[in-house]
Design an enzyme around this catalytic site. Structure first.
Site, PDB file in Angstrom:
ATOM      1  N   GLU A  61       1.770   7.683 -14.061  1.00  0.00           N
ATOM      2  CA  GLU A  61       2.799   7.512 -12.882  1.00  0.00           C
ATOM      3  C   GLU A  61       2.611   6.046 -12.488  1.00  0.00           C
ATOM      4  O   GLU A  61       1.738   5.588 -11.887  1.00  0.00           O
ATOM      5  CB  GLU A  61       2.411   8.365 -11.947  1.00  0.00           C
ATOM      6  N   GLU A 108      -3.429  15.365 -11.028  1.00  0.00           N
ATOM      7  CA  GLU A 108      -4.184  14.625  -9.910  1.00  0.00           C
ATOM      8  C   GLU A 108      -5.202  15.535  -9.295  1.00  0.00           C
ATOM      9  O   GLU A 108      -5.679  15.398  -8.066  1.00  0.00           O
ATOM     10  CB  GLU A 108      -3.174  14.146  -8.863  1.00  0.00           C
TER      11      GLU A 108
HETATM   12  C1  LIG Z   1       0.307   0.658 -10.861  1.00  0.00           C
HETATM   13  O1  LIG Z   1       0.770  -0.718 -10.782  1.00  0.00           O
HETATM   14  C2  LIG Z   1       0.288  -1.407  -9.549  1.00  0.00           C
HETATM   15  C3  LIG Z   1       0.875  -2.736  -9.814  1.00  0.00           C
HETATM   16  O2  LIG Z   1       0.657  -3.308 -11.061  1.00  0.00           O
HETATM   17  C4  LIG Z   1      -1.276  -1.273  -9.669  1.00  0.00           C
HETATM   18  O3  LIG Z   1      -1.682  -2.450  -8.738  1.00  0.00           O
HETATM   19  C5  LIG Z   1      -1.705  -0.156  -9.478  1.00  0.00           C
HETATM   20  O4  LIG Z   1      -3.248   0.210  -9.515  1.00  0.00           O
HETATM   21  C6  LIG Z   1      -1.034   0.835 -10.499  1.00  0.00           C
HETATM   22  N1  LIG Z   1      -1.436   2.126 -10.452  1.00  0.00           N
HETATM   23  C7  LIG Z   1      -2.207   2.706 -11.025  1.00  0.00           C
HETATM   24  C8  LIG Z   1      -2.651   4.139 -10.509  1.00  0.00           C
HETATM   25  O5  LIG Z   1      -2.965   2.063 -11.814  1.00  0.00           O
END
Ligand SMILES: *[C@H]1O[C@H](CO)[C@@H](O)[C@H](O)[C@H]1NC(C)=O
Ligand SMILES: *[C@@H]1O[C@H](CO)[C@@H](O)[C@H](O)[C@H]1NC(C)=O
Ligand SMILES: *[C@@H]1O[C@H](CO)[C@@H](O)[C@H](O)[C@H]1NC(C)=O
Ligand SMILES: *[C@@H]1O[C@H](CO)[C@@H](O)[C@H](O)[C@H]1NC(C)=O
Ligand SMILES: *[C@@H]1O[C@H](CO)[C@@H](O)[C@H](O)[C@H]1NC(C)=O
Length: 733
Positions: free
Chosen positions: A256, A187
């Site tokens: 993640e 990150e």
């Molecule tokens: C992880 O999943 C959520 C729900 O689907 C989404 O809104 C979010 O952007 C995701 N995280 C990343 C870093 O993409």
């Protein structure tokens, strides 16, 4: 690699075959990737991974955690490697017990799982100091996480050490082992602008340093949009469906997906409804993703002083599919297992072609993976946050609840809708046990300076520079002379955090604690000075060192001033900041090793002190009967640390009560999730129960030692076991 190595790899492979029945991809072949995915054992794969950090559980728990991960439909386990755990003193490595990384990776392989090894060595992970050893901070001229020669030399040395260890044990997939993927940095893209131009040259260096280690498996950098070839840039977050890698030749990877969220002392405990995680996972594979990792799949426990933050709780449960104690969290685990099964039914189509997405109406999307050879899988999504919908797809009607995805492995029949939970399973609960701990012995921790290694300096010292994190505690001690009759005086103390106890003439005058969002503290306490010398002893404490942010390593802690005496009108009487102060790193009880319980100083005395600050307590207890996981309910105690048979189970703090608003035990899964959307424990302690690993206790005559800093009543402590299925004795979910 040479012929000899090949033979060893082949042997290891057959071992996998024997132990795991099914071997995942047991060919000593390099792992590569292309636009559609990782290529493992010569085949493009759709992979589902989950994080388990080995040091957040015990080796005795690992086989069961692996089995539950495999049963839950995971292909891979992801873990960080925490540098400060393995090299606490520069050049002195430790890979024993919970730190046995090689054993952990081998157990994953034996369970038929692959491994994503995130070496970092910066980890973040709500881990003390982000995983960096404190001694790094003291290397002359060092600047962490940038193009700085002393830092790069250390980072390269540790990364190489870990890679070499893995190679020696033939643990890379290229050698027939389970590791298919690695990670360098973590990150960094979130903070790199603060490091200026050096950030770019650092990332280029990190990429080529990692690549030069010749592991035969790809490296990723997450949240690093400029990750140089051949490093794959990957996404972290609650949703990653809209993410694209920085090259068409790289697969869309989600390192993640946050299955829940961490908790910090004094804050409400976040949870994430499973329908929303299922939705985000399905959306990711719908829109071209081929590798996703749940962060965390089993969160575990921050034993000892390993939690970061500051203020991260001892529990790192994370609302994960497998709970802190290693039991299935239902229906989360079961529903995600069903999602994985449905996605796996689509694997052949997913790896064969690119998705084609069309609109079926407002907020309604159909994505089809179809090949000329007749493979067809489809995902139908309703991303609307209000209305359910009925859609027509290939002439057939489908019902799509709001915020859901239906998975159609054959483009026709629905294998699963993410909002419809069909898996049943009981959740787990704490059940109070009959184990009584009644006989306590105790030892006072002296107020102020008691150690011969105390030292004196003019002015106030920053805490982390002074203690090198050898202890949570630093005493700042001085004295002031009061002439004649003093009107009421206010002692003002300013600190970078994370907590202060102020004693005047040996009596507690006031205390203050910070929080995750505001670790700094200052106090203004009315005090009564007596004519002549007055002793002022300030106990400053840290609650885990910061783990995130640009230059987080330099944030500092402790009483950096000013320290002043004021009159009741707020006028300054005296500034003590530049006076001579005497410092003591840590507690006398730490120096004496009281935590082991074996010191001859322990002796039962007639009156057990209760609700008095700075007391060490000790008792013995028998193991709760059965084999269920064990916890201590610390209700009645204030704040401190606890040791079982000499091993620290972490900091306890049941008196840090969450504000009584903002929680909702039945939070809707519909709509974008954020950790403040769904919270629990308002008006209650953030953490009441603390994990005692079964393997740390014997059937009888176990020692429990507590250091209580603010005051508590140890006779109120009780044991509980974590049971699946609930009970009338259940005291908390
Ligand atoms: C992880 O999943 C959520 C729900 O689907 C989404 O809104 C979010 O952007 C995701 N995280 C990343 C870093 O993409
Ligand atoms: C496999 O990877 C190693 C290490 O990166 C490399 O030296 C080797 O040439 C690769 N082998 C093949 C067949 O690509
Ligand atoms: C710690 O000491 C170093 C070296 O003396 C100094 O540069 C740094 O600012 C100090 N850190 C803090 C947080 O005070
Ligand atoms: C004294 O000053 C501090 C800050 O300088 C302020 O927070 C506090 O309220 C003041 N107290 C009084 C009694 O004025
Ligand atoms: C709690 O969640 C439910 C279900 O989404 C909602 O109807 C209710 O308004 C929420 N309550 C609060 C206090 O946010």
């Amino acid at each position: 690699m040479g012929g000899g190595g090949g033979a060893a790899a082949a042997m290891f492979c057959s071992l996998f075959l024997l132990l795991a029945q099914t071997t995942p991809f047991c060919v000593g072949e390099n792992v590569t990737y292309d636009h559609r995915g990782l290529v493992v054992g010569g085949k493009r794969r759709v992979l589902i991974s989950g994080s388990i950090h080995y040091m957040r559980s015990t080796p005795e728990m690992w086989p069961d955690l692996m089995k539950k991960s495999k049963d839950g439909g995971l292909d891979a386990i992801q873990t960080f490697v925490f540098w400060n755990l393995h090299e606490p003193i520069r050049g002195q490595y430790d890979f024993e017990g919970r730190k046995d990384l090689v054993k952990f990776v081998k157990l994953a392989g034996e369970a038929g799982l692959l491994v994503h090894l995130r070496i970092g060595p910066y980890a973040c992970a709500e881990w003390n100091y982000g995983g960096f050893p404190l001694w790094l901070h003291f290397i002359p001229g060092i600047v962490l996480r940038t193009d700085n020669e002393p830092f790069k030399a250390e980072m390269k040395r540790f990364t190489t050490k870990i890679v070499d260890m893995m190679k020696q044990e033939n643990l890379y997939a290229s050698q027939g082992g389970p590791i298919i993927l690695s990670q360098i940095e973590n990150e960094y893209g979130n903070v790199d602008s603060a490091y200026g131009e050096s950030a770019k040259t650092y990332i280029t260096w990190a990429a080529s340093m990692a690549t030069s280690l010749d592991t035969g498996v790809p490296w990723v950098m997450c949240q690093q949009s400029n990750a140089p070839n051949p490093i794959i840039n990957a996404c972290n977050g609650f949703y990653c469906d809209q993410f694209s890698p920085n090259s068409v030749n790289k697969p869309k990877m989600w390192t993640e997906n946050w299955s829940g969220w961490f908790s910090s002392f004094g804050d409400a405990v976040p949870y994430r409804p499973v329908e929303d995680i299922a939705f985000s996972t399905a959306r990711f594979y719908q829109l071209g993703g081929t590798f996703q990792n749940y962060y965390m799949y089993h969160g575990g426990t921050n034993f000892g002083r390993t939690s970061g933050g500051p203020f991260i709780t001892t529990t790192y449960d994370y609302d994960s599919p497998i709970d802190e104690y290693g039991l299935l969290r239902q229906p989360k685990w079961g529903h995600l297992k069903d999602v994985h099964k449905a996605i796996k039914l689509c694997e052949e189509a997913l790896v064969a072609t690119d998705p084609k997405t069309t609109s079926l109406g407002s907020n309604l999307e159909a994505t089809v993976y179809e090949t000329e050879t007749g493979l067809c899988s489809a995902f139908l999504a309703n991303v609307d946050t209000k209305s359910d919908a009925n859609v027509k797809f290939n002439g057939i009607s489908y019902h799509l609840p709001a915020w859901s995805v239906s998975i159609l492995p054959d483009c026709k029949n629905v294998a699963l809708n993410t909002a419809k939970i069909s898996s049943v399973g009981t959740t787990s609960k704490f059940v109070r046990t009959d184990e009584l701990v009644s006989v306590w012995s105790w030892i006072d921790e002296p107020v102020g300076i008691s150690s011969s290694s105390a030292f004196t300096k003019l002015g106030l010292l920053e805490q982390i520079n002074t203690t090198a994190d050898q202890s949570d505690y630093l005493w700042y001690s001085t004295s002031v002379e009061a002439k004649g009759d003093q009107p009421q005086t206010v002692l003002h103390v300013n600190s970078l955090g994370h907590g202060i106890y102020a004693f005047v003439n040996g009596e507690l005058a006031g205390s203050r604690r910070g929080s995750y969002s505001n670790p700094k503290v200052s106090i203004d306490v009315p005090i009564n000075l007596v004519p002549g010398q007055n002793k002022i002893d300030l106990l400053s404490l840290t609650v885990g060192l910061q783990n995130y942010g640009a230059y987080y390593d330099k944030v500092g802690a402790g009483i950096t001033g000013p320290v002043q005496l004021k009159n009741s009108q707020n006028g300054s009487i005296a500034d003590l900041s530049l006076k001579q102060w005497t410092y003591q790193i840590g507690l006398r009880g730490e120096e004496l090793g009281l935590s082991s319980g074996s010191s001859s100083l322990w002796a039962s005395r007639p009156t057990l002190p209760k609700n008095k600050p700075l007391i060490w307590y000790k008792t013995t207890f028998d193991a709760p009967i059965g084999t269920s996981p064990v916890a201590i309910d610390f209700t009645g105690m204030g704040k401190g640390e606890a040791w079982i048979n000499g091993q620290s189970i972490g900091r306890y703090w049941p008196t840090y009560i969450v504000q009584d608003n903002g929680c909702n035990d039945s939070c809707s899964y519909i709509g974008s999730f954020s950790p403040s959307k769904c919270m629990t424990n308002c008006g209650k302690p953030t953490q009441q129960f603390y994990h005692v690993p079964r393997s740390w206790i014997k059937s009888s005559a176990n020692t429990l030692v507590l250091f209580e800093e603010m005051g508590g009543d140890p006779t109120q402590i009780s044991f509980a076991t974590r049971e699946t299925g609930g009970s009338i004795y259940a005291v908390q979910q």
